[in-house]
Scaffold this active site. Structure first.
Site, PDB file in Angstrom:
ATOM      1  N   THR A  47      -7.013   4.957  -5.970  1.00 31.11           N
ATOM      2  CA  THR A  47      -6.416   3.719  -6.514  1.00 31.11           C
ATOM      3  C   THR A  47      -6.360   2.580  -5.416  1.00 31.11           C
ATOM      4  O   THR A  47      -6.725   1.468  -5.556  1.00 31.11           O
ATOM      5  CB  THR A  47      -5.264   3.929  -7.354  1.00 31.11           C
ATOM      6  OG1 THR A  47      -5.324   4.771  -8.301  1.00 31.11           O
ATOM      7  CG2 THR A  47      -4.766   2.491  -7.931  1.00 31.11           C
ATOM      8  N   CYS A  48      -5.768   2.933  -4.161  1.00 36.43           N
ATOM      9  CA  CYS A  48      -5.576   2.044  -3.181  1.00 36.43           C
ATOM     10  C   CYS A  48      -6.951   1.177  -2.728  1.00 36.43           C
ATOM     11  O   CYS A  48      -6.994   0.210  -2.383  1.00 36.43           O
ATOM     12  CB  CYS A  48      -4.950   2.747  -1.826  1.00 36.43           C
ATOM     13  SG  CYS A  48      -3.307   3.278  -2.449  1.00 36.43           S
ATOM     14  N   SER A  49      -7.968   2.384  -2.639  1.00 40.79           N
ATOM     15  CA  SER A  49      -9.285   1.824  -2.070  1.00 40.79           C
ATOM     16  C   SER A  49     -10.209   1.120  -3.004  1.00 40.79           C
ATOM     17  O   SER A  49     -11.048   0.087  -2.726  1.00 40.79           O
ATOM     18  CB  SER A  49     -10.083   2.930  -1.373  1.00 40.79           C
ATOM     19  OG  SER A  49      -9.510   3.406  -0.332  1.00 40.79           O
TER      20      SER A  49
END
EC number: 1.11.1.27
Length: 157
Positions: A47-49
């Site tokens: 999700t972060c990337s």
């Protein structure tokens, strides 16, 4: 947990750039600036990337147009990992700052224990900091991604 209207605690965040390694005192880093700061549980995580960081990269010009001086991504990773992640994603206007020992994250009360995933990590959140004072704070409930999105924080400006 830190609240809107409170100053950020004094802590140190590190950064690795082409010029080398730097350690930044938060009081100096956020003084006399309007800053968008968002934090992720871990660099290179799905999700972060794929969503969180790319949203801030894509909307950087719109944040700047609304008077934001600096956009900062913080993660409980080391400065080498944060630089590599920034290079891989084309972070551009987003400064990739490391909270290697989680001291900043713990000082603002937004740490979590992720167990064998990586130990102490940051909760997912986004905030607006004006001259060192938190003016907007959006903390995600566990396993969600709504209020800390770039679009949500941009709407708060």
């Amino acid at each position: 947990m830190i609240e809107q209207g409170q100053p950020l605690p004094n802590a140190s965040l590190s950064e690795l750039t082409a010029e080398g390694f730097s350690s930044h005192d938060t009081a100096e880093l956020f003084a006399n600036k309007k800053v968008v700061l968002f934090a992720v549980p871990g660099a290179f995580t799905p999700t972060c990337s794929e969503q969180h960081l790319p949203g801030y990269i894509a909307l950087a010009d719109q944040f700047k147009a609304k008077g934001v001086d600096m956009i900062v991504c913080v993660s409980v990773n080391d400065a080498f990992v944060m630089k590599a992640w920034g290079d891989t994603t084309g972070a551009g206007e987003v400064r990739m700052l490391a909270d290697g020992d989680a001291s900043f994250t713990q000082a603002i009360g937004l740490s979590m224990d992720s167990g064998n995933f990586g130990g102490v990590r940051s909760q997912r959140y986004a905030m607006i900091v004006d001259n060192g004072v938190v003016t907007q704070l959006n903390v995600e409930p566990p396993k969600t991604f709504e209020v800390s999105k770039a679009e949500a924080l941009l709407a708060a400006l």
